[in-house]
Design a protein around this motif. Structure first.
Motif, PDB file in Angstrom:
ATOM      1  N   SER A 297     -32.405 -49.743  94.148  1.00  0.00           N
ATOM      2  CA  SER A 297     -34.014 -49.832  94.119  1.00  0.00           C
ATOM      3  C   SER A 297     -34.130 -50.807  93.128  1.00  0.00           C
ATOM      4  N   VAL A 298     -35.426 -51.708  93.314  1.00  0.00           N
ATOM      5  CA  VAL A 298     -35.816 -52.455  92.487  1.00  0.00           C
ATOM      6  C   VAL A 298     -37.443 -52.488  92.486  1.00  0.00           C
ATOM      7  N   ASN A 299     -38.192 -52.910  91.513  1.00  0.00           N
ATOM      8  CA  ASN A 299     -39.585 -52.769  91.579  1.00  0.00           C
ATOM      9  C   ASN A 299     -40.299 -53.330  92.949  1.00  0.00           C
ATOM     10  N   GLN A 300     -41.289 -52.880  93.446  1.00  0.00           N
ATOM     11  CA  GLN A 300     -42.040 -53.196  94.558  1.00  0.00           C
ATOM     12  C   GLN A 300     -43.478 -52.611  94.591  1.00  0.00           C
ATOM     13  N   ARG A 301     -44.375 -53.238  95.096  1.00  0.00           N
ATOM     14  CA  ARG A 301     -45.744 -52.647  94.957  1.00  0.00           C
ATOM     15  C   ARG A 301     -45.716 -51.344  95.757  1.00  0.00           C
ATOM     16  N   TYR A 302     -45.146 -51.293  96.869  1.00  0.00           N
ATOM     17  CA  TYR A 302     -45.307 -50.104  97.613  1.00  0.00           C
ATOM     18  C   TYR A 302     -43.760 -49.635  97.886  1.00  0.00           C
ATOM     19  N   LEU A 303     -43.556 -48.499  98.851  1.00  0.00           N
ATOM     20  CA  LEU A 303     -42.258 -48.092  99.078  1.00  0.00           C
ATOM     21  C   LEU A 303     -41.763 -49.032 100.312  1.00  0.00           C
TER      22      LEU A 303
ATOM     23  N   ARG B 280     -39.455 -40.957 101.523  1.00  0.00           N
ATOM     24  CA  ARG B 280     -40.919 -40.941 101.463  1.00  0.00           C
ATOM     25  C   ARG B 280     -41.307 -39.394 100.516  1.00  0.00           C
ATOM     26  N   GLY B 281     -40.363 -38.749 100.758  1.00  0.00           N
ATOM     27  CA  GLY B 281     -40.711 -37.374 100.164  1.00  0.00           C
ATOM     28  C   GLY B 281     -40.360 -37.332  98.602  1.00  0.00           C
ATOM     29  N   ARG B 282     -39.445 -38.227  98.152  1.00  0.00           N
ATOM     30  CA  ARG B 282     -38.950 -38.385  96.736  1.00  0.00           C
ATOM     31  C   ARG B 282     -39.479 -39.517  96.026  1.00  0.00           C
ATOM     32  N   LEU B 283     -39.978 -40.599  96.731  1.00  0.00           N
ATOM     33  CA  LEU B 283     -40.122 -41.740  95.977  1.00  0.00           C
ATOM     34  C   LEU B 283     -41.458 -42.474  96.485  1.00  0.00           C
ATOM     35  N   ALA B 284     -42.302 -43.044  95.564  1.00  0.00           N
ATOM     36  CA  ALA B 284     -43.583 -43.490  95.859  1.00  0.00           C
ATOM     37  C   ALA B 284     -43.581 -44.976  96.109  1.00  0.00           C
ATOM     38  N   ARG B 285     -42.868 -45.573  95.319  1.00  0.00           N
ATOM     39  CA  ARG B 285     -42.744 -47.126  95.311  1.00  0.00           C
ATOM     40  C   ARG B 285     -41.459 -47.635  94.956  1.00  0.00           C
ATOM     41  N   GLY B 286     -41.149 -48.883  95.475  1.00  0.00           N
ATOM     42  CA  GLY B 286     -40.050 -49.594  95.111  1.00  0.00           C
ATOM     43  C   GLY B 286     -39.263 -50.243  96.404  1.00  0.00           C
ATOM     44  N   LYS B 287     -38.621 -51.125  96.291  1.00  0.00           N
ATOM     45  CA  LYS B 287     -37.815 -51.661  97.274  1.00  0.00           C
ATOM     46  C   LYS B 287     -36.431 -50.814  97.331  1.00  0.00           C
ATOM     47  N   VAL B 288     -35.877 -50.265  98.142  1.00  0.00           N
ATOM     48  CA  VAL B 288     -34.809 -49.295  98.190  1.00  0.00           C
ATOM     49  C   VAL B 288     -33.843 -49.773  99.377  1.00  0.00           C
TER      50      VAL B 288
END
Length: 287
Positions: free
Chosen positions: A26-32, A54-62
């Motif tokens: 995962s890296v930074n991103q405005r949305y998931l 979706r249940g665990r992360l709110a944002r980031g490029k995964v």
């Protein structure tokens, strides 16, 4: 505590059915923004994986990569004798009817559909294990994001201390700043040989005091620093709120700079902007 959006996790399991490996990055991103690379035989797991993210992360490029290597089935090859006998009887009928027809060799017989049993893995079991392995990898990814978030929080907290030091310094300088402004105004009036009208002088001093008074800006800086620390100590995603607070801190630093009438406050305003920009860079990676 805040979580970073940068982390990596890899888990692997080998069983009788073969080897499964899950890799999450995962890296930074405005949305998931999840991306999946799955084997075709396990493609139907994507909705489950997407829901888990979706249940665990709110944002980031995964990026999610699932690899599956089935166990070597060569040692478990077996001949379906019933199928082979049926095929042999059919070939005998062909030979009786068409004596000149060429008969297949043993390898051709094995290649005939249904003659050679190649048992595949139990895909229901494989999928169940893949789901479990994915949850384990997701646990590791989230833990990594939490550790990285702790480091980012420590860096930001150090910059907040620096901001408070600058606020204390400007407050300490305020009486001297006002006194120096008064002296400078008197010097200008004297050099211009202007008659020192007491009322005019008082009005000029009020204007100078208003321009040089940055108490409100300093108070708001204190408030924003306290709110940043409150957000850092809270649970859940805070990256967007922190980004907004950086804008507010920068606005006050700009106002302080515009009101600066001496080099000391200008220097403090510049230092504030440097500290805020350093925090903003770190906050871009906070969930």
């Amino acid at each position: 505590m805040p979580h970073s959006m940068t982390a990596f996790a890899r888990t692997e399991q080998t069983d009788t059915f073969g080897t499964l490996q899950v890799e999450l990055r995962s890296v930074n991103q405005r949305y998931l923004e999840p991306h999946f690379r799955l084997p075709e035989t396990l493609r139907d797991l994507e909705p489950d994986f997407r829901e888990a993210l979706r249940g665990r992360l709110a944002r980031g490029k995964v990026e999610c990569h699932l690899r599956f290597t089935p166990a070597d089935a060569d040692a478990r090859l077996s001949v379906n004798r019933t199928r082979l006998e049926t095929l042999a009887n059919a070939l005998g009928d062909v030979r009786d009817s068409v004596p000149q027809a060429a008969m297949p060799d043993a390898l051709a017989l094995l290649n005939h559909p249904g003659v050679l049993d190649i048992p595949g893995p139990d895909m229901d079991l494989v999928k169940a294990e893949a789901r479990t392995l994915f949850r384990t990898a997701l646990d590791d990814l989230e833990a990594g994001r939490a550790r990285e978030g702790d480091k980012l929080a420590a860096l930001i907290d150090a910059r907040l201390d620096g901001i408070l030091e600058q606020i204390v310094e400007v407050r300490r300088l305020l009486p001297d700043i006002l006194a120096r402004q008064r002296d400078q105004l008197l010097e200008r009036l004297e050099s211009a040989r202007t008659e020192l009208d007491p009322q005019r002088l008082e009005a000029e001093m009020v204007l100078v005091a208003q321009k040089a008074d940055v108490a409100e800006e300093l108070d708001r800086l204190d408030t924003h620093v306290a709110e940043v620390r409150r957000q850092l100590a809270s649970q859940g995603p805070v990256g967007r709120r922190l980004d907004f607070l950086m804008q507010e801190l920068n606005r006050e630093a700009n106002t302080l700079s515009s009101k600066s009438v001496v080099a000391d406050t200008s220097r403090c305003a510049v230092e504030l902007k440097v500290l805020i920009e350093q925090m903003r860079e770190q906050i871009q990676n906070i969930e």
